[in-house]
Design a protein around this motif. Structure first.
Motif, PDB file in Angstrom:
ATOM      1  N   UNK A  51       0.825  -1.204   0.000  1.00  0.00           N
ATOM      2  CA  UNK A  51       0.000   0.000   0.000  1.00  0.00           C
ATOM      3  C   UNK A  51       0.863   1.258   0.000  1.00  0.00           C
ATOM      4  N   UNK A  52       1.943   1.254   0.786  1.00  0.00           N
ATOM      5  CA  UNK A  52       2.848   2.405   0.816  1.00  0.00           C
ATOM      6  C   UNK A  52       3.412   2.670  -0.574  1.00  0.00           C
ATOM      7  N   UNK A  53       3.773   1.625  -1.280  1.00  0.00           N
ATOM      8  CA  UNK A  53       4.312   1.769  -2.641  1.00  0.00           C
ATOM      9  C   UNK A  53       3.293   2.420  -3.548  1.00  0.00           C
ATOM     10  N   UNK A  54       2.035   2.007  -3.429  1.00  0.00           N
ATOM     11  CA  UNK A  54       0.964   2.603  -4.243  1.00  0.00           C
ATOM     12  C   UNK A  54       0.775   4.079  -3.895  1.00  0.00           C
ATOM     13  N   UNK A  55       0.800   4.376  -2.616  1.00  0.00           N
ATOM     14  CA  UNK A  55       0.581   5.764  -2.185  1.00  0.00           C
ATOM     15  C   UNK A  55       1.717   6.667  -2.649  1.00  0.00           C
ATOM     16  N   UNK A  56       2.954   6.181  -2.567  1.00  0.00           N
ATOM     17  CA  UNK A  56       4.093   6.983  -2.991  1.00  0.00           C
ATOM     18  C   UNK A  56       4.098   7.219  -4.506  1.00  0.00           C
ATOM     19  N   UNK A  57       3.511   6.292  -5.252  1.00  0.00           N
ATOM     20  CA  UNK A  57       3.446   6.450  -6.706  1.00  0.00           C
ATOM     21  C   UNK A  57       2.533   7.605  -7.101  1.00  0.00           C
ATOM     22  N   UNK A  58       1.632   8.008  -6.195  1.00  0.00           N
ATOM     23  CA  UNK A  58       0.764   9.147  -6.459  1.00  0.00           C
ATOM     24  C   UNK A  58      -0.560   8.752  -7.100  1.00  0.00           C
ATOM     25  N   UNK A  59      -1.540   9.653  -6.964  1.00  0.00           N
ATOM     26  CA  UNK A  59      -2.847   9.527  -7.593  1.00  0.00           C
ATOM     27  C   UNK A  59      -3.585   8.254  -7.149  1.00  0.00           C
ATOM     28  N   UNK A  60      -3.307   7.756  -5.962  1.00  0.00           N
ATOM     29  CA  UNK A  60      -3.962   6.532  -5.491  1.00  0.00           C
ATOM     30  C   UNK A  60      -5.477   6.722  -5.415  1.00  0.00           C
TER      31      UNK A  60
END
Length: 222
Positions: A51-60
């Motif tokens: 989830x952290x990886x998704x959030x850091x990628x932006x636009x989650x």
């Protein structure tokens, strides 16, 4: 049509309530809930690191996902909220909403600028100023556009592009009713400063000395 919708893998969470959520966090998971679609809510867990990886990628919260949970049919979802720890700012819970292919949603679509090599304003040394790198559009969940295209090939220095100048993807419309700016071609800072100097009015400066002061005094006495 947008590219392939990314998969979001999750595990069904056994048990509900604060106790089950705390246990999930101790196990390195972030608890969440899937709701909507005339189906009972489904409690799930997503690995913290994923989830952290998704959030850091932006636009989650602006991305449509294909949710995959073992034992359940795949379903399209969009994030409606992510709760965070007030001190550490780390995710503690999230809410996903199920969507039908015909559902209307508001989502941010990236803007792609084309024609930069042919743009007269850029050739003359102008600078592209991007005001909105993405535009929030109301779209159909089953037909999300990949991008909004803005053509720069005919813009001169000083020109700008507004929403009304752009052909939005079929079946979409901006969430903002009024017209709004997307980008502009600005003069380079050196040229802008030179223009200001040329427009500045000239002011005659008379050096004060004994003769000028004496002359002004005599005129005043007359």
């Amino acid at each position: 049509m947008a590219g392939e919708i990314p998969d979001l893998h999750a595990l069904e969470r056994t048990g509900t309530g604060k106790g089950a959520a705390r246990q999930a966090r101790r196990d390195g998971m972030v608890p969440g809930i899937v709701f909507g679609g005339d189906v009972d809510p489904l409690p799930i867990n997503i690995p913290f690191n994923a989830l952290i990886k998704r959030l850091k990628a932006g636009r989650f919260k602006a991305t449509l996902f294909n949710l995959k949970v073992d034992g359940h049919d795949d379903v399209r979802v969009i994030c409606r909220d992510v709760q965070r720890d007030v001190v550490k700012d780390l995710p503690t819970h999230f809410d996903l909403m199920r969507l039908r292919r015909t559902s209307k949603i508001a989502i941010f679509i990236p803007v792609e600028f084309t024609g930069e090599e042919e743009c007269p304003g850029l050739k003359a040394g102008g600078v592209l100023t991007v005001i909105r790198p993405e535009i929030e559009l109301v779209v159909t969940a089953g037909d999300i556009p990949e991008k909004v295209v803005v053509d720069l090939s005919k813009l001169e220095i000083g020109d700008s592009v507004s929403a009304s100048d752009v052909e939005m993807p079929a079946g979409t419309k901006p969430t903002i009713d009024r017209d709004f700016a997307i980008c502009s071609i600005s003069a380079p800072s050196g040229l802008a400063a030179a223009d200001e100097d040329e427009e500045a009015p000239e002011t005659e400066v008379i050096e004060q000395n004994a003769e000028t002061v004496e002359g002004e005094t005599e005129q005043g006495e007359e």
